[in-house]
Write an enzyme that holds these catalytic residues in place. Structure first.
Site, PDB file in Angstrom:
ATOM      1  N   TYR A  60       0.764  -1.272   0.019  1.00 54.03           N
ATOM      2  CA  TYR A  60       0.110  -0.059   0.079  1.00 54.03           C
ATOM      3  C   TYR A  60       1.086   1.283  -0.121  1.00 54.03           C
ATOM      4  O   TYR A  60       1.946   1.367   0.883  1.00 54.03           O
ATOM      5  CB  TYR A  60      -1.044   0.098   1.276  1.00 54.03           C
ATOM      6  CG  TYR A  60      -1.733  -1.154   1.346  1.00 54.03           C
ATOM      7  CD1 TYR A  60      -1.288  -2.322   1.958  1.00 54.03           C
ATOM      8  CD2 TYR A  60      -3.113  -1.193   1.122  1.00 54.03           C
ATOM      9  CE1 TYR A  60      -2.053  -3.577   1.967  1.00 54.03           C
ATOM     10  CE2 TYR A  60      -3.814  -2.168   1.183  1.00 54.03           C
ATOM     11  CZ  TYR A  60      -3.498  -3.509   1.706  1.00 54.03           C
ATOM     12  OH  TYR A  60      -4.089  -4.510   1.943  1.00 54.03           O
ATOM     13  N   GLU A  61       0.528   2.001  -0.868  1.00 48.24           N
ATOM     14  CA  GLU A  61       1.516   3.343  -1.170  1.00 48.24           C
ATOM     15  C   GLU A  61       1.621   4.348  -0.053  1.00 48.24           C
ATOM     16  O   GLU A  61       2.566   5.139   0.079  1.00 48.24           O
ATOM     17  CB  GLU A  61       1.061   4.144  -2.321  1.00 48.24           C
ATOM     18  CG  GLU A  61      -0.506   4.708  -2.089  1.00 48.24           C
ATOM     19  CD  GLU A  61      -1.168   5.041  -3.078  1.00 48.24           C
ATOM     20  OE1 GLU A  61      -0.729   5.348  -4.542  1.00 48.24           O
ATOM     21  OE2 GLU A  61      -2.479   4.927  -3.368  1.00 48.24           O
ATOM     22  N   LEU A  62       0.910   4.082   0.859  1.00 46.09           N
ATOM     23  CA  LEU A  62       1.280   4.959   2.186  1.00 46.09           C
ATOM     24  C   LEU A  62       2.347   4.323   3.134  1.00 46.09           C
ATOM     25  O   LEU A  62       3.019   5.185   3.930  1.00 46.09           O
ATOM     26  CB  LEU A  62       0.109   5.011   3.237  1.00 46.09           C
ATOM     27  CG  LEU A  62      -1.436   5.329   2.868  1.00 46.09           C
ATOM     28  CD1 LEU A  62      -2.296   5.269   4.131  1.00 46.09           C
ATOM     29  CD2 LEU A  62      -1.405   6.474   2.238  1.00 46.09           C
TER      30      LEU A  62
END
Lengths: 263, 303
Positions: A60-62
């Site tokens: 997940y890009e976070l």
């Protein structure tokens, strides 16, 4: 006999969004590294993970990597259950590095406008000079589309969204066709399919054009053609999209109990 | 022991953020968004700010609606559970606010270039995309070693980086945990760094785990104690995301008039953070608090 009928009725009781999420989940193979996008893909990954792809890894890009499904329902990837007992919490740049190295197998993105070569616009309807609608922008979508081994687009099938040429390329598909990605310097990848609320389009390996390969139950070819803004080519064999089975539906209800994403 | 850098929110924002400053905030992208600090920027009527971020939370939309923003350098401006953000849309569509379009990777590299003290960083993303048309900070280059086409991403140096963290000491040594987003590079690149902390703790607490320090105190200009200062975003170890606030904000920000009402209630007429939390209400805060704690095993840093 009676129980069989009841079971049949239960099985067919699904929403178009549940069918889309299920179709997306089935594209994830076990042990694949999956770059999970916002919204519907969040559910698609959870569904794959809890059915046929238990060893898939979610990125997940976070700055989150998960090898187990989140223990509670989430509306977005930054909800704390999605951080709980994660495999890794880190910098966004580390995960972008995985992408650049070519270690991400598949990525999911949504879009507002797509064209026949799978280019995606989530920035400007009308282009940058005469902006009709300003959309949120790339987020990580441009990076996933540029660098994953393959990516899957999920969006609503409407003529205004399925256009011959997008007004702005936020996330590169196959540009103007075969050979374009190599010419501009993209190292790999490309959109392999578009999953919509009406059917499934796949990229033709020869022309790189998105062609109709599957129709959802209750939908006609005419309906899909009427909702597509270019002359849609048909695959030699068009299939009927399989409906979600009862295990998949049970999982979807567990992960989206209020139906926030799938009702 | 160096002097305390503890300030009130009012003092920290008025002293270190000027009209025209370039401000990075919301760097963890969905978690730990410094809403209390953002609201103070609006209350102090800061003008002509440049906002820097990747996936920005609705705080960017609130600052734009508050009239604080001249330019946005970001990858995504919206409401992650409802989609579009309306003040941002209006400002861009009317031409009132300038935008430099990034992806998460290009913004991360812009800040990393500044953090590393180099003019640009190379990347493989965005080639063939139209980001090059609406971001003058991106150019294609040929790799001098391989001959590959690459994207050169020019450095961005924020005047001020504001982050929300779980705990800090009075000198600004700050612990942060959860997903980091672009927080490390934004802090290292920032000229001034302001730490907003849920809790102010003794220096010994911070020193017991130096690996968890997101930025050392000598790079920090101010520390502000603001419990619940990240609400309605989630803060790992403290409270969950207040989804209803994001849904309510979507409705409230649809028109300039309804946004003005929202702003009056949640920002302009709020005396201080205690007043803000009274408006949130004890029942809601109780619902959002972490119920199931999971403390990490201590690491031994002895010698």
């Amino acid at each position: 006999m009676k129980s069989t009928i009841t079971k049949q009725a239960e099985i067919s009781d699904y929403t178009p969004l549940q069918l889309m999420v299920t179709a997306a989940a089935r594209e994830i193979a076990n042990k694949e590294i999956v770059f999970v996008g916002m919204r519907l893909p969040l559910l698609g990954f959870l569904l794959a993970k809890s059915t046929h792809a238990p060893d898939a890894i979610g990125v997940y890009e976070l700055g989150i990597v998960r090898d187990t499904p989140a223990p509670g329902s989430i509306l977005t990837m930054g909800d704390l259950p999605n951080l709980f007992c994660a495999q890794w919490l880190t910098d966004t740049a580390d995960l972008m590095g995985l992408l650049q190295q070519g270690r991400v197998d598949v990525a999911f993105i949504g879009g507002a406008q797509v064209d026949r070569f799978g280019n995606l616009n989530t920035s400007y309807v009308g282009g940058t000079k005469k902006i009709k609608t300003r959309l949120p922008g790339s987020g990580g979508a441009c990076d996933l589309a540029s660098l994953a081994k393959r990516h899957i687009i999920i969006m609503t099938h409407e003529k205004r969204r399925f256009v011959p040429r997008v007004d702005y390329i936020t996330s590169p598909g196959y540009g103007d066709g075969q050979g374009w990605r190599e010419r501009v310097g993209l190292p790999r990848g490309g959109p392999c399919m578009v999953i919509t609320n009406l059917g499934i389009l796949r990229s033709d390996p020869g022309t790189r054009e998105m062609v109709l390969t599957s129709i959802h139950p209750g939908v006609t070819v005419e309906e899909i053609v009427a909702n597509t803004g270019w002359r849609l080519c048909m695959a030699p064999k068009i299939t009927r999209t399989p409906i979600p089975d009862d295990t998949e539906l049970a999982m979807l209800r567990r992960f989206d109990p209020q139906g926030y994403w799938t009702s | 022991m160096p002097a305390s850098k503890l300030f009130t929110m009012f003092e920290a924002i008025s002293r270190f953020v000027q009209n025209g400053s370039a401000v990075a905030l919301g760097t963890a992208q969905e978690t730990l968004i410094p809403f209390a600090a953002g609201h103070e920027l609006i209350r102090q009527r800061k003008r002509d700010l440049t906002l820097i971020g990747t996936i920005s939370d609705i705080l960017f939309d609130q600052l734009i609606g508050g009239g604080c923003v001249r330019k946005v350098q970001a990858a995504w401006v919206g409401n992650v559970i409802t989609g579009s953000s309306y003040n941002f849309r209006r400002a861009i569509e009317n031409g009132n606010t300038e935008i430099e379009d990034h992806s998460n990777l290009t913004m991360s590299m812009s800040l990393r270039a500044a953090a590393m003290g180099v003019p640009f960083m190379p990347a493989r993303t965005a080639l063939g995309s139209d980001l090059f048309k609406s971001n003058a900070r991106l150019k294609t280059i040929t790799c001098p070693f391989t001959g590959d086409t690459l994207t050169a991403v020019a450095a961005i140096r924020p005047d001020v980086t504001i982050i929300h963290t779980q705990r800090a000491d009075e000198q600004g040594n700050a612990h942060m945990w959860g997903n980091m987003g672009i927080t490390r590079e934004a802090c290292l690149a920032g000229e001034y760094v302001i730490i907003i902390a849920e809790e102010i703790v003794p220096t010994d607490t911070i020193r017991s785990d130096p690996n968890r320090v997101v930025i050392p105190g000598f790079r920090v200009c101010a520390v502000v104690h603001a419990p619940w200062g990240g609400h309605p975003s989630p803060v790992p170890g403290c409270y969950n995301r207040d989804h209803q606030s994001f849904i309510d904000y979507r409705t409230a920000s649809r028109t300039p008039e309804s946004f003005a009402d929202w702003k009056a209630f949640w920002i302009d007429n709020v005396k201080d953070r205690v007043d803000y939390l009274n408006r949130v209400g004890k029942n809601r805060m109780d619902r959002l608090k972490i119920k199931h704690h999971l403390r990490s095993a201590p690491a031994d840093f002895g010698c």
